[in-house]
Design an enzyme around this catalytic site. Structure first.
Site, mmCIF file in Angstrom:
data_model
loop_
_atom_site.group_PDB
_atom_site.id
_atom_site.type_symbol
_atom_site.label_atom_id
_atom_site.label_comp_id
_atom_site.label_asym_id
_atom_site.label_seq_id
_atom_site.Cartn_x
_atom_site.Cartn_y
_atom_site.Cartn_z
ATOM 1 N N CYS A 51 -50.029 59.038 -2.220
ATOM 2 C CA CYS A 51 -51.310 59.538 -1.330
ATOM 3 C C CYS A 51 -51.957 57.645 -1.822
ATOM 4 O O CYS A 51 -52.312 57.661 -2.616
ATOM 5 C CB CYS A 51 -52.358 60.331 -2.800
ATOM 6 S SG CYS A 51 -53.918 60.192 -2.244
ATOM 7 N N CYS A 100 -56.096 57.442 -3.282
ATOM 8 C CA CYS A 100 -55.518 57.925 -4.454
ATOM 9 C C CYS A 100 -55.584 57.155 -5.721
ATOM 10 O O CYS A 100 -55.584 56.281 -6.270
ATOM 11 C CB CYS A 100 -54.624 58.641 -5.112
ATOM 12 S SG CYS A 100 -54.906 60.441 -4.395
ATOM 13 N N ASP A 101 -53.681 56.187 -4.404
ATOM 14 C CA ASP A 101 -53.260 54.556 -5.434
ATOM 15 C C ASP A 101 -53.269 53.865 -4.503
ATOM 16 O O ASP A 101 -52.740 52.303 -5.849
ATOM 17 C CB ASP A 101 -51.761 55.594 -5.542
ATOM 18 C CG ASP A 101 -52.094 56.358 -6.381
ATOM 19 O OD1 ASP A 101 -52.537 56.803 -7.210
ATOM 20 O OD2 ASP A 101 -50.455 57.498 -6.216
#
Ligand code: NAP
Length: 561
Positions: free
Chosen positions: A385, A388-389
């Site tokens: 992701c 997200c990261d």
């Protein structure tokens, strides 16, 4: 007296629409909330200033909130043991609820929700969670590592905050923004978020957990699987809970919609507007894959919108009609005899929903490469992701595997964040839309064509390189890196469909006619499960058609004619 007429925008940090919304939300506040900000000059100054302005604005919006700023070091910081700059504490004399780093982006939501719960002295835990919390007789420190763009993070932060409210003086909840707390992030080897560290490393957990599972793992400092294996906790596996507002108790409904991505949410709107009693069950959080897409540029009406934002708007709209139960996964479905009007029974951990019809909108999940190192270094350099990261890799080097729309969208997003990104693609041309390919070229993102990944290498702690092979000449090379993002497509989540005997097509997707009826009467399908174009707009179209077909069949069952 109107706050908004008197004050000019330049006096405020928060924009007027946000202030209006917060003023309304804060009407429900009961007990005072004391915000204390701790900041050390010269450390994360930009974020401390942001947090100071944010906190001061909140205190101006309601007399129920007070805001004070302290230095690190200071007597108050020493008294509370605060060392990270900035740290924002909520009612530190009553609770240990701290935001280490500015509550930016997604974490703004968990911060505001925490204010509400603290003020209402409400923990918001389910009955099941509260009884699972009973055996806790020691202190716990729970640190949830987050990034501002991670849609799963606020859910995990709220689990920690709720337990800290339920057990003041015993559970310490800390939301740790990883970029502003680099040392702590490195110390715990955080490679994806949310990542929860219990008691400074006595136990840790990756991802957003169902609330009851979180509580169990916090109490025993072991994974629920380990506890089940030890026979200590029969019945914990799969415990889920419904969260959010607008929920209903399990019981008879006309229609159960499984999955709260664009297809499921649209089906909910159409079904309820047609007069059906419906509920949407979602095992994780609303939004599906779109929530993880950094930017969407082909949804009509929005030239450029973050996927999470688009899905927030969509779910807000859907919830005006239909209850949406996040964190309530379906465990089994039994299909009764339609000729005898026997219901379809959908079972979750909360109970049974006997229904007249079901729409499957379970979508798709990330496909894995299945190469050595992928499992070992998951969350330690291997990511799925980018929104997200991505923040974790600012100034570092990563590879993106794949040549589709996801790979290229993610590559552009990472480049924009200041990550050195290389695309690794197995062919000599992209599958992605031309506009994305053009942007990748314009941005000068390097592409290794005709190249496959043989393995992910690491030092035992984190991934450090990829072993690559050129498919044309078999030449082998090694690419040193800090992280790798997999973007090799999706796998349709067909397990429930298969369990009901629904027919799949040769490509493994659910077979459906243009009316979204499946091979099993009263079972409909929408979204990525059907394969094909797999766009938000097609998912939405299919969701509406599935709901209308369900409505038509409930009124005039074709299988009885
Ligand atoms: P996708 O379109 O299926 O692309 C997957 C990519 O991964 C392809 O380039 C494929 O290579 C490669 N790949 C697959 N298996 C591989 C393996 N074992 N080893 C190496 N490479 C492998 O998946 P996606 O990009 O996730 O998109 C999924 C759906 O969502 C699509 O319908 C897409 O249009 C949609 N989507 C749309 C947008 C947008 O419109 N903005 C954004 C994201 C996703 P080959 O090309 O050689 O097959």
């Amino acid at each position: 007296m109107s706050l908004f007429k008197k004050d000019k925008q330049e006096d405020w940090f928060l924009p007027e629409d946000v202030r209006k919304q917060l003023t309304e939300t804060f009407q429900a506040l009961k007990e005072p909330v004391h915000l204390e900000l701790f900041a050390q000059p010269g450390v994360n100054d930009e974020f401390s200033d942001y947090t100071a302005k944010f906190g001061a604005d909140l205190a101006r919006l309601t007399d129920k909130i007070t805001f004070k700023r302290f230095d690190i070091p200071s007597d108050r910081a020493a008294e509370l043991g605060v060392t990270a700059s900035p740290t924002l504490c909520l009612n530190p004399d009553d609770f240990h609820i701290r935001f280490l780093g500015a509550p930016l982006g997604e974490e703004g939501k968990s911060f505001i929700t925490s204010i509400m719960l603290v003020s209402l002295r409400m923990n918001g835990l389910s009955e099941a969670s509260l009884s699972l919390l009973d055996p806790l007789d020691e202190e716990r420190l729970v640190q949830v590592f987050v990034s501002p763009s991670c849609p799963y993070c606020p859910g995990q932060v709220m689990h920690a905050v709720k337990t800290a409210i339920a057990r003041p003086g015993q559970v310490k909840a800390e939301c740790v923004e990883m970029n502003e707390n680099r040392e702590l992030t490195e110390k715990h080897n955080i490679g994806s978020v949310p990542h929860t560290i219990f008691d400074s490393g006595a136990h840790d957990a990756l991802g957003l957990m169902p609330e009851e599972r979180f509580v169990v793992e916090m109490v025993y400092l072991k994974s629920a699987e380990e506890l089940l294996d030890e026979g200590k906790l029969p019945g914990v596996e799969g415990l889920q809970t419904a969260t959010g507002y607008g929920t209903i108790e399990p019981g008879a409904v006309d229609l159960v919609i499984i999955g709260a991505g664009p297809a499921g949410l649209t089906a909910g709107i159409y079904a309820v507007r047609a007069g059906l009693k419906a509920v949407v069950l979602e095992k994780s959080i609303v939004g599906g894959q779109v929530s993880l897409t950094p930017v969407v540029e082909n949804y009509p009406g929005f030239t450029n919108v973050p996927g999470k934002q688009l899905m927030d708007i969509m779910s807000e709209h859907a919830r005006q009609y239909v209850p949406v139960h996040e964190g309530e996964g379906v465990e089994s479905i039994t299909v009764g005899d339609p000729a005898r009007d026997e219901p379809i029974v959908i079972t979750t951990a909360r109970g049974e929903y006997p229904a007249k019809a079901v729409i499957l909108a379970t979508g798709a999940s990330y496909r894995k490469l299945g190469i050595p190192g992928e499992e070992t270094y998951f969350g330690r350099g291997v990511n799925y992701c980018a929104s997200c990261d991505g923040y974790l890799y600012k100034g570092k080097s990563v590879a993106i595997i794949g040549g589709g729309n996801t790979a290229l969208t993610d590559a552009l997003h990472l480049k924009n964040l200041g990550v050195n990104v290389t695309i690794v693609h197995r062919r000599d041309e992209f599958r992605a839309q031309k506009s994305l390919a053009d942007s990748v070229e314009r941005e000068g993102i390097p592409v290794l064509w005709n190249t496959v990944v043989e393995s992910i290498e690491g030092d035992g702690r984190k991934a450090t390189s990829l072993k690559l092979r050129n498919v044309k000449d078999d030449a082998q090379t090694e690419l040193p890196l800090d992280g790798v993002f997999m973007a090799i497509g999706q796998k349709a989540a067909t397990e429930l469909a298969k369990s009901m005997g629904v027919k799949l097509n040769a490509d493994g997707y659910v077979e459906a006619g243009p009316d979204m009826r499946t091979s099993v009467p009263r079972v409909y399908v929408a979204g990525d499960l059907t394969g094909g174009l797999q766009q938000i707009v097609t998912a939405i179209g299919e969701g509406s058609v599935a709901a209308m077909s369900a409505f038509e069949d409930i009124s005039h069952p074709y299988w009885k004619e």
